[in-house]
Design an enzyme around this catalytic site. Sequence first.
Site, PDB file in Angstrom:
ATOM      1  N   LYS A  55     106.994 -37.187 -60.634  1.00 27.49           N
ATOM      2  CA  LYS A  55     107.347 -35.722 -60.271  1.00 27.49           C
ATOM      3  C   LYS A  55     107.125 -35.768 -59.003  1.00 27.49           C
ATOM      4  O   LYS A  55     107.807 -34.726 -58.321  1.00 27.49           O
ATOM      5  CB  LYS A  55     106.724 -35.399 -61.667  1.00 27.49           C
ATOM      6  CG  LYS A  55     107.833 -35.495 -62.589  1.00 27.49           C
ATOM      7  CD  LYS A  55     107.464 -34.848 -63.994  1.00 27.49           C
ATOM      8  CE  LYS A  55     108.074 -35.418 -65.562  1.00 27.49           C
ATOM      9  NZ  LYS A  55     107.357 -35.490 -66.754  1.00 27.49           N
ATOM     10  N   GLN A  97     104.076 -30.746 -69.186  1.00 26.98           N
ATOM     11  CA  GLN A  97     104.115 -32.311 -69.524  1.00 26.98           C
ATOM     12  C   GLN A  97     103.572 -32.273 -70.840  1.00 26.98           C
ATOM     13  O   GLN A  97     102.391 -31.707 -71.838  1.00 26.98           O
ATOM     14  CB  GLN A  97     102.856 -32.543 -68.708  1.00 26.98           C
ATOM     15  CG  GLN A  97     102.931 -34.048 -68.302  1.00 26.98           C
ATOM     16  CD  GLN A  97     104.106 -34.813 -68.828  1.00 26.98           C
ATOM     17  OE1 GLN A  97     104.934 -34.851 -67.639  1.00 26.98           O
ATOM     18  NE2 GLN A  97     104.305 -35.770 -68.756  1.00 26.98           N
ATOM     19  N   ASP A 120     113.180 -28.325 -67.752  1.00 27.28           N
ATOM     20  CA  ASP A 120     113.391 -29.648 -68.443  1.00 27.28           C
ATOM     21  C   ASP A 120     114.217 -29.644 -69.815  1.00 27.28           C
ATOM     22  O   ASP A 120     114.249 -30.263 -70.978  1.00 27.28           O
ATOM     23  CB  ASP A 120     111.616 -29.912 -69.616  1.00 27.28           C
ATOM     24  CG  ASP A 120     111.525 -30.627 -68.888  1.00 27.28           C
ATOM     25  OD1 ASP A 120     111.345 -31.742 -68.209  1.00 27.28           O
ATOM     26  OD2 ASP A 120     109.892 -31.098 -69.420  1.00 27.28           O
TER      27      ASP A 120
END
Length: 297
Positions: A55, A97, A120
């Site tokens: 990322k 995460q 997300d």
Amino acid sequence: MMKIELMNKMILAKPVVNILKEHICNRLSSISFKPKLTVIFCGDDEASSVYVGKKEIACSKLGIESCTLKPQANQSEILNLIDQLNSDPAINGILVQLPLPSGVDADLVLDRISPLKDVDGFHPANSGLLNQGRPRFIPCTPLGISFLLQAYGIKTSGKRAVVLGRSNIVGKPLFSLLSSKADYGNASVTLCHSYSRDLKEICKEADILFAAIGKPALVTEEFVKEGSFVIDVGIHRLEEGKIIGDVCFERVHPVVEGITPVPKGVGPMTIYCLMYNTVKAAYLQNNLDFEELYFKN
Ligand code: NAD
């Protein structure tokens, strides 16, 4: 936009990622600031560490600022950090995460992220909007899959789709997307999970089969209709280092019209859809119109 042709029946990410990158760069060149993504990474999960690295690399390639914070694996510490990031106008996207270490309630943590910074797309406000057919941030893996289908001209409208797996990250949002009243949806979708019976028979009816079950090579030719499309979401690293999916590629490839390989299929799309959502977040927070990537073929 011209549809991308399949080569050796392979639905590859690369040409679609290139289109996605170009779209993101165009959007970036229309604003006078660099969007900023913050990743919260707790613990020492090896696979997560690789994803976080990927990322960061994608951000730097595109000119998106990124920063990875590693708070103590302690719930109140993580919640406090999210509160600070929510109120910081310089931060456009916040990503936690997963998986989080044991003892930390992932739902509580994800619910704390401001829905406008939830790149997300896991916040209940964003999954609710997706369910209602008016998406804001679509979770990155289902969004990437949808872009792949559109770019390769694989129509979903009126088709029978079967989704294996009901996670909030992949299976459920994919179900919402495919069943929504839109060009990229309009499919008749069956969602299967670990309690589903007659799995092979259900899968055999699919024009497009999506595997997101986290079981290496479980899907064989016995699950697949001839001439259908198969999208493999799974990622498994075998002891000898080889990476495989939830689909047994060697056995399924001869039967289908198109299939995503693992690696080089769904995975790279996920990373660049995160970049897409981050730039979109920057636009929305500044009340600017964000032009969506749209494939017409
Ligand atoms: P998960 O473990 O949260 O969910 C798995 C789902 O599969 C569950 O809903 C379960 O009911 C269902 N399931 C398990 N065994 C089954 C069986 N035998 N038959 C039918 N259903 C079954 O997994 P997830 O987070 O959705 O991820 C799924 C896979 O996709 C994993 O391999 C993961 O590593 C991978 N993944 C890849 C990407 C990517 O970018 N390519 C992104 C996210 C996840």
